[in-house]
Enzyme design. Structure first.
Site, PDB file in Angstrom:
ATOM      1  N   ASP A  98       0.831  -1.208   0.000  1.00 36.35           N
ATOM      2  CA  ASP A  98       0.000   0.000   0.000  1.00 36.35           C
ATOM      3  C   ASP A  98       0.858   1.246   0.000  1.00 36.35           C
ATOM      4  O   ASP A  98       1.822   1.350   0.778  1.00 36.35           O
ATOM      5  CB  ASP A  98      -0.850   0.041   1.290  1.00 36.35           C
ATOM      6  CG  ASP A  98      -2.256  -0.445   1.070  1.00 36.35           C
ATOM      7  OD1 ASP A  98      -2.773  -0.312  -0.060  1.00 36.35           O
ATOM      8  OD2 ASP A  98      -2.844  -0.964   2.036  1.00 36.35           O
ATOM      9  N   LYS A 124      -0.385  -0.559  -4.222  1.00 37.28           N
ATOM     10  CA  LYS A 124      -1.839  -0.315  -4.239  1.00 37.28           C
ATOM     11  C   LYS A 124      -2.063   1.145  -3.882  1.00 37.28           C
ATOM     12  O   LYS A 124      -1.438   1.656  -2.939  1.00 37.28           O
ATOM     13  CB  LYS A 124      -2.557  -1.244  -3.249  1.00 37.28           C
ATOM     14  CG  LYS A 124      -4.069  -0.964  -3.183  1.00 37.28           C
ATOM     15  CD  LYS A 124      -4.875  -2.120  -2.603  1.00 37.28           C
ATOM     16  CE  LYS A 124      -4.822  -2.239  -1.098  1.00 37.28           C
ATOM     17  NZ  LYS A 124      -5.305  -1.053  -0.364  1.00 37.28           N
ATOM     18  N   GLU A 126      -5.065   4.066  -3.158  1.00 39.63           N
ATOM     19  CA  GLU A 126      -6.474   4.348  -2.880  1.00 39.63           C
ATOM     20  C   GLU A 126      -6.965   5.502  -3.756  1.00 39.63           C
ATOM     21  O   GLU A 126      -6.220   6.459  -3.994  1.00 39.63           O
ATOM     22  CB  GLU A 126      -6.660   4.740  -1.409  1.00 39.63           C
ATOM     23  CG  GLU A 126      -6.543   3.579  -0.456  1.00 39.63           C
ATOM     24  CD  GLU A 126      -6.984   3.925   0.975  1.00 39.63           C
ATOM     25  OE1 GLU A 126      -7.555   5.016   1.202  1.00 39.63           O
ATOM     26  OE2 GLU A 126      -6.742   3.087   1.858  1.00 39.63           O
ATOM     27  N   GLU A 193     -13.764  -2.008  -1.526  1.00 34.29           N
ATOM     28  CA  GLU A 193     -13.971  -2.150  -0.075  1.00 34.29           C
ATOM     29  C   GLU A 193     -15.320  -1.573   0.316  1.00 34.29           C
ATOM     30  O   GLU A 193     -15.630  -0.400   0.006  1.00 34.29           O
ATOM     31  CB  GLU A 193     -12.835  -1.434   0.691  1.00 34.29           C
ATOM     32  CG  GLU A 193     -13.035  -1.524   2.203  1.00 34.29           C
ATOM     33  CD  GLU A 193     -11.771  -1.323   3.011  1.00 34.29           C
ATOM     34  OE1 GLU A 193     -10.681  -1.145   2.427  1.00 34.29           O
ATOM     35  OE2 GLU A 193     -11.887  -1.344   4.256  1.00 34.29           O
TER      36      GLU A 193
END
Ligand code: KIV
Length: 269
Positions: A98, A124, A126, A193
């Site tokens: 992340d 990753k 967001e 998510e």
């Protein structure tokens, strides 16, 4: 310390077009992706032989390993520190790390390269349209990206909690638009998510890269779970969608209690 060198078995995961094509092929074949988080060497080494599609060094490590209330205090140093042992333990499985809060601005490419040097195959990121330029720049640099839409834990404070996304039409349309844009940009997969399950199905049907759900119902192209939630290592906090298949906290307590009793029973002769 020299940079962690990935094993040759992991070289496929280091190329954005190759890894994206590999994962898209699994989606076409109807083979669902199964992924877990890992934050340390023993966990990565144990999980390496389990046929998982990748290990995520998630910034959930802020809560799960470091004892913070959420992911907003996690730093690039924390992510590099935990990526190195995971990359050493995962000989065959892709390692995705992340990008933590605040690392995806003007410095996105430089930070992705730091995570690469620490041993991550991919990162990753967001966010949807607002993260698209950074995502495209990181992919252009030769670093594969996994997207993350829906509830974004790095924004939990602004959002006032972990809430389902996509119940309102305007929200679901925005999610679909972002998913399409990320897919076109060449992300390897997209984590969804806490996305309203019918919307997660709709997104999964509309894009070519696999969706990986967490708390988004069974209709995604795969699932991701925090390792500690799978094996019952954080019994003080369990998200409602997580079903532990083990209860390791209790087993560790039993072992440690027996050990203490053994030590005291022997005493000094
Ligand atoms: O940080 C993390 O572990 C994650 C997963 C829960 C998707 O982002």
């Amino acid at each position: 310390m020299p940079p962690a060198e990935p094993s040759s078995a992991r070289s496929l995961f280091r190329s954005p077009p190759l890894w994206a094509a590999h994962l898209r092929g699994k989606k076409v074949a109807g083979r669902r992706l199964a992924t877990l988080t890992a934050y340390d060497y023993p966990t990565a080494r144990i999980l390496d032989s389990c046929g998982l599609d990748f290990l995520l060094v998630g910034d959930s490590l802020g809560m799960v390993v470091l004892g913070h209330p959420d992911t907003t205090g996690v730093t690039m140093n924390d992510m590099c520190h935990h990526t190195r042992p995971v990359a050493r333990g995962a000989e065959h499985t892709a390692v995705v790390t992340d990008m933590p809060v605040g690392s995806v601005g003007a410095e996105a490419v430089a930070n992705a390269q730091l995570l690469r040097t620490a041993g991550a195959d991919a990162v990753k990121i967001e966010g949807g349209l607002e993260s698209l330029d950074a995502i495209s720049a990181v992919i252009a640099e030769g670093i594969p990206v996994v997207g993350h839409l829906g509830m974004l834990p790095q924004r939990v404070r602004e959002e006032g909690g972990y809430k389902i996304k996509g119940r309102k039409d305007s929200e679901s349309a925005g999610l679909l638009e972002s998913a399409r844009a990320l897919d076109r940009a060449g992300v390897a997969a997209i984590v969804l998510e806490l996305v309203h399950p019918p919307v997660a199905v709709e997104i999964s049907n509309q894009i070519s890269c696999p969706t990986i759900g967490i708390g988004s119902g069974p209709g995604c192209d795969g699932e991701i779970l925090v390792f500690h939630d799978l094996v019952g290592l954080s019994p003080w906090f369990r998200p409602p969608f997580a079903k532990p298949l083990e209860h390791l906290a209790e087993r560790i307590q039993a072992a440690a209690t027996s050990y203490a009793a053994e030590v005291r029973k022997l005493g000094k002769s």
